[in-house]
Design an enzyme around this catalytic site. Structure first.
Site, short mmCIF file in Angstrom:
data_model
loop_
_atom_site.label_atom_id
_atom_site.label_comp_id
_atom_site.label_asym_id
_atom_site.label_seq_id
_atom_site.Cartn_x
_atom_site.Cartn_y
_atom_site.Cartn_z
N ASN A 121 0.25 -11.04 5.76
CA ASN A 121 -1.21 -10.98 5.89
C ASN A 121 -1.87 -10.46 4.67
O ASN A 121 -3.12 -10.35 4.40
CB ASN A 121 -1.60 -9.88 7.07
N ARG B 57 -9.63 -9.92 4.59
CA ARG B 57 -9.15 -9.00 5.51
C ARG B 57 -9.66 -7.64 5.57
O ARG B 57 -9.08 -6.97 4.44
CB ARG B 57 -7.68 -8.99 5.49
N TYR C 151 -8.80 -2.79 2.47
CA TYR C 151 -7.97 -3.35 1.55
C TYR C 151 -8.68 -3.83 0.11
O TYR C 151 -8.19 -4.23 -0.83
CB TYR C 151 -7.11 -4.59 1.95
N ASN D 191 4.87 -5.11 -1.77
CA ASN D 191 4.07 -4.53 -0.71
C ASN D 191 4.72 -5.29 0.70
O ASN D 191 4.22 -6.61 0.79
CB ASN D 191 2.56 -4.83 -0.78
N ALA E 213 2.98 -4.96 7.09
CA ALA E 213 3.61 -4.35 8.42
C ALA E 213 5.23 -4.45 8.52
O ALA E 213 5.61 -3.46 9.21
CB ALA E 213 3.01 -5.28 9.72
N GLU F 58 7.58 0.38 -4.17
CA GLU F 58 6.87 0.03 -3.05
C GLU F 58 5.44 0.37 -3.21
O GLU F 58 5.21 1.50 -3.64
CB GLU F 58 7.62 0.82 -1.86
N HIS G 56 1.45 0.34 -1.27
CA HIS G 56 0.37 0.07 -0.37
C HIS G 56 -0.77 0.45 -0.76
O HIS G 56 -0.98 1.35 -1.25
CB HIS G 56 0.86 0.96 1.03
#
Ligand code: DQA
Length: 144
Positions: free
Chosen positions: A12, A19, A24, A75, A78, A99, A101
């Site tokens: 996504n 989105r 975001y 990233n 989900a 990582e 987010h």
């Protein structure tokens, strides 16, 4: 080995900018990839980007990154909260993964609070928006 980064975005994230912009932001994935490339190059680090919505493709990509890139900025979307397969791939290739987010997952639904990646990542950057990717690149630049 000269540092090189694979920027890997999961499901996504191809819809960035369209989105849930309140969560975001308005920048597209192409914007993010261009910003990251430019930022890495300022540090003298090469950066290539890849995005997939498919868990197995992400696993394949992590496996293939071994010996090609020194670091991965990922990233996992989900899959962060569900994927033992992505976790195992990172461990299997001894990848140095940061990582990222965009949103603050710890202030969202409880199912986003657990990450299968955080305890094996070299660093985790959460809730700083798109600049979080750049912060990961800065941390890589400082990596020994
Ligand atoms: C995300 C957070 C995840 O919980 C979510 O599923 C995403 C994006 C973030 O960048 O904030 O797709 O990884």
């Amino acid at each position: 080995m000269k540092k090189s980064i694979l920027l890997l975005n999961g499901p996504n994230l191809n819809l960035l900018g369209m989105r849930e912009p309140e969560t975001y932001g308005s920048q597209t994935l192409a914007d993010v990839e261009a910003l990251c490339k430019e930022h890495a190059e300022k540090h003298g680090i090469t950066l290539e980007s890849f995005q997939s919505n498919h868990e197995g493709v992400l696993v394949d990509t992590i496996q293939q990154a071994k010996g090609v890139y020194t670091h991965i900025v990922m990233n996992p979307g989900a899959y962060t909260h569900t994927s033992i397969a992505i976790r195992d791939a990172i461990i299997g290739v001894e990848a140095k993964v940061y990582e990222v987010h965009i949103s603050n997952v710890y202030e969202r639904e409880e199912f986003r609070h657990h990450s299968y990646i955080s305890d094996i990542a070299k660093g985790t950057i959460v809730g700083k928006g798109v600049p979080g990717y750049l912060e990961a690149i800065d941390q890589i630049a400082e990596d020994k």
